[in-house]
Design an enzyme around this catalytic site. Structure first.
Site, PDB file in Angstrom:
ATOM      1  N   ASN A 116      42.488  25.244  38.581  1.00 48.52           N
ATOM      2  CA  ASN A 116      41.675  25.437  39.990  1.00 48.52           C
ATOM      3  C   ASN A 116      40.649  25.678  40.180  1.00 48.52           C
ATOM      4  O   ASN A 116      40.868  26.980  38.800  1.00 48.52           O
ATOM      5  CB  ASN A 116      42.389  26.027  41.503  1.00 48.52           C
ATOM      6  CG  ASN A 116      42.434  27.681  41.112  1.00 48.52           C
ATOM      7  OD1 ASN A 116      41.413  28.374  41.458  1.00 48.52           O
ATOM      8  ND2 ASN A 116      43.130  28.778  40.084  1.00 48.52           N
ATOM      9  N   PHE A 120      37.065  30.172  46.511  1.00 39.70           N
ATOM     10  CA  PHE A 120      36.688  31.377  47.476  1.00 39.70           C
ATOM     11  C   PHE A 120      37.191  30.931  48.663  1.00 39.70           C
ATOM     12  O   PHE A 120      36.542  31.062  49.858  1.00 39.70           O
ATOM     13  CB  PHE A 120      36.170  32.799  47.485  1.00 39.70           C
ATOM     14  CG  PHE A 120      36.766  33.458  46.448  1.00 39.70           C
ATOM     15  CD1 PHE A 120      37.731  33.329  45.436  1.00 39.70           C
ATOM     16  CD2 PHE A 120      35.874  34.711  46.359  1.00 39.70           C
ATOM     17  CE1 PHE A 120      38.264  34.729  44.851  1.00 39.70           C
ATOM     18  CE2 PHE A 120      35.781  35.398  44.832  1.00 39.70           C
ATOM     19  CZ  PHE A 120      36.975  35.500  44.116  1.00 39.70           C
ATOM     20  N   SER A 183      38.000  36.198  39.176  1.00 42.65           N
ATOM     21  CA  SER A 183      38.032  35.057  39.833  1.00 42.65           C
ATOM     22  C   SER A 183      36.815  33.793  38.865  1.00 42.65           C
ATOM     23  O   SER A 183      36.024  35.284  38.215  1.00 42.65           O
ATOM     24  CB  SER A 183      38.183  34.146  41.064  1.00 42.65           C
ATOM     25  OG  SER A 183      37.547  33.305  41.023  1.00 42.65           O
ATOM     26  N   ASN A 185      35.712  31.493  39.038  1.00 39.29           N
ATOM     27  CA  ASN A 185      34.988  29.826  40.409  1.00 39.29           C
ATOM     28  C   ASN A 185      33.774  30.746  41.495  1.00 39.29           C
ATOM     29  O   ASN A 185      33.564  29.804  41.768  1.00 39.29           O
ATOM     30  CB  ASN A 185      35.797  29.704  41.305  1.00 39.29           C
ATOM     31  CG  ASN A 185      37.101  28.915  39.998  1.00 39.29           C
ATOM     32  OD1 ASN A 185      36.819  28.276  39.264  1.00 39.29           O
ATOM     33  ND2 ASN A 185      38.330  29.627  40.712  1.00 39.29           N
ATOM     34  N   THR A 186      33.410  31.879  41.256  1.00 37.22           N
ATOM     35  CA  THR A 186      32.450  32.327  41.699  1.00 37.22           C
ATOM     36  C   THR A 186      31.146  32.971  41.286  1.00 37.22           C
ATOM     37  O   THR A 186      31.952  33.756  40.068  1.00 37.22           O
ATOM     38  CB  THR A 186      32.655  33.342  42.815  1.00 37.22           C
ATOM     39  OG1 THR A 186      33.382  32.921  43.505  1.00 37.22           O
ATOM     40  CG2 THR A 186      31.768  33.947  43.324  1.00 37.22           C
ATOM     41  N   LYS A 222      41.582  43.398  40.833  1.00 39.20           N
ATOM     42  CA  LYS A 222      42.298  42.739  40.025  1.00 39.20           C
ATOM     43  C   LYS A 222      41.133  42.143  38.734  1.00 39.20           C
ATOM     44  O   LYS A 222      39.968  41.828  39.164  1.00 39.20           O
ATOM     45  CB  LYS A 222      42.545  42.062  40.536  1.00 39.20           C
ATOM     46  CG  LYS A 222      43.853  40.405  40.171  1.00 39.20           C
ATOM     47  CD  LYS A 222      44.156  39.714  41.029  1.00 39.20           C
ATOM     48  CE  LYS A 222      44.346  38.079  40.511  1.00 39.20           C
ATOM     49  NZ  LYS A 222      45.344  37.666  41.982  1.00 39.20           N
ATOM     50  N   ASN A 251      44.481  37.530  36.548  1.00 38.07           N
ATOM     51  CA  ASN A 251      43.369  36.320  37.010  1.00 38.07           C
ATOM     52  C   ASN A 251      44.047  35.150  36.625  1.00 38.07           C
ATOM     53  O   ASN A 251      44.921  35.448  34.605  1.00 38.07           O
ATOM     54  CB  ASN A 251      42.789  36.536  37.878  1.00 38.07           C
ATOM     55  CG  ASN A 251      42.161  36.348  39.217  1.00 38.07           C
ATOM     56  OD1 ASN A 251      42.711  35.225  38.791  1.00 38.07           O
ATOM     57  ND2 ASN A 251      41.138  36.695  39.815  1.00 38.07           N
TER      58      ASN A 251
END
Ligand SMILES: Cc1cc2nc3c(=O)[nH]c(=O)nc-3n(C[C@H](O)[C@H](O)[C@H](O)COP(=O)(O)O)c2cc1C
Length: 365
Positions: A116, A120, A183, A185-186, A222, A251
């Site tokens: 994915n 967010f 994450s 993805n940021t 996390k 994660n």
């Protein structure tokens, strides 16, 4: 039955659309009183021996739904109806944001995995806080973890203010709070894992949470599975030094090793975090390292590639106080928690432990 539904319907659907449809059905089922009780009675029975205490909370069992499924806290009770022992909502960011362009969620069925790059997508801290505030909280409402992250457009050097905005808005409604710095993805988010940056950030979030609450809201961080082992040790030491309550590991990974899905397909999917079965070994390794370093002085929540009761049991024996899962829920469906609880209960009884707490860390070599 779910396998059939998955193959006939979900597998052919865009994964994000399938997620929204399934989540809608869960909330719909929960909104019908008779159906809600029936579903709960079938899917969520638990051996009372699975009751466990962690982070100063009393939980019906050790297994929670990982962050990312219910980003805005819209279906907490429906998810609890399916048997999850607690639900971690989020990631919620300071400001609302749409996330990355679709497609941004992909299934790797042969690998029992997902990739994915949601980025967010969420309604922002103010709206989610208002929703949580409106919930009637009774002794029967599930334990809720709130996972917070950075708004994409906020520059890295202003990240703290964005986390503080979320912490102040959400801490009053959180049974525990998670600072997500892992994450993929940021852009730049994972740079916040460097202890020189992470320490002050966590310290400030701790202060902000204390300012808006009269009780202690447990604070966890996390982390990513892609950290070097020495970085994991440094974060563990810092967490102990700061008096943090716990660490959630892990994660999703940016790694793509050992996959069955053809390389061309992986290439076509592109960037994103990989979760599910391929994450299992590394997630366990990170747990073992954290446990060794912290020797039971921190609560450790293990997540990553947990599919079966045996997987969850191994994590508990390796030192996880709590466990979580996400990807296997997509492949296993609504009976997942029922199966998991049954298997955990059988293992606990066979091993002769009086409680989950007694089993934590008993498998450490
Ligand atoms: C679609 C998707 C979205 C996710 N979103 C978030 C998120 O917003 N915040 C977060 O901390 N973790 C997020 N995660 C990571 C999961 O919470 C979990 O750490 C990871 O998937 C590993 O567990 P699993 O192998 O059981 O899926 C997401 C995972 C998936 C698959």
């Amino acid at each position: 039955m779910y396998k059939l539904l998955f193959n006939l319907l979900f597998k052919k659907m865009d994964p994000e659309k399938a997620h929204h449809l399934a989540f809608f059905w869960i909330r719909l089922a929960h909104s019908v009183p008779g159906l809600r009780s029936l579903v709960r009675a079938v899917l969520a029975p638990r051996d009372p021996k699975l009751r466990t205490a962690a982070l100063g909370l009393d939980l019906p069992g050790p297994f929670g739904l990982g962050a990312g499924f219910d980003k805005n806290g819209i279906g907490i009770d429906g998810l609890s109806m399916l048997g999850f022992d607690y639900v971690e909502i989020g990631t919620v960011t300071g400001e609302p944001q749409p996330g990355n362009p679709a497609p941004r969620l992909f299934r790797l069925v042969e690998d029992r995995a997902l990739i994915n790059r949601m980025g967010f997508n969420n309604q922002g801290s103010a709206r989610v806080a208002a929703r949580l505030a409106a919930r009637a909280r009774t002794s029967n409402t599930p334990v809720i973890g709130v996972n917070i992250g950075k708004t994409k457009v906020v520059p890295e050097d202003e990240a703290t203010a964005d986390y503080l905005k979320s912490a102040k808005a959400l801490a009053p409604y959180a049974d525990y709070l998670v600072v997500n710095v892992s994450s993929p993805n940021t852009p730049g988010l994972r740079n916040l894992q460097a202890v020189q940056v992470l320490g002050p950030l966590l310290w400030d979030v701790r202060k902000a949470a204390d300012e808006v609450t009269t009780h202690h809201v447990p604070l966890l961080v996390k982390i990513a599975p892609d950290l070097a082992d020495e970085d994991i040790d440094e974060i563990a030491d810092m967490a102990l030094h700061l008096g943090l309550d716990g660490i959630i590991a892990t994660n999703t990974t940016i790694g793509r090793e050992g996959l069955r899905t053809p390389a061309a397909r992986i290439e076509e999917i592109g960037m994103g975090g990989l979760s599910g079965a391929p994450l299992k070994a590394r997630s366990l390794e990170v747990l073992e390292r954290l446990r060794k370093r912290t020797e039971g002085r921190l609560t450790i929540v293990s997540v990553g590639g947990i599919e079966t009761a045996e997987d969850a049991w191994q994590r508990i024996l390796a030192g996880a106080d709590l466990v979580q899962g996400y990807s296997a829920f997509i492949y296993e469906g609504p009976f997942w928690m029922r199966k998991l609880h049954k298997g955990l209960s059988a293992r606990l009884r066979a091993a002769g432990y009086a409680s989950i707490g007694e089993a934590v860390g008993k498998g450490i070599r």
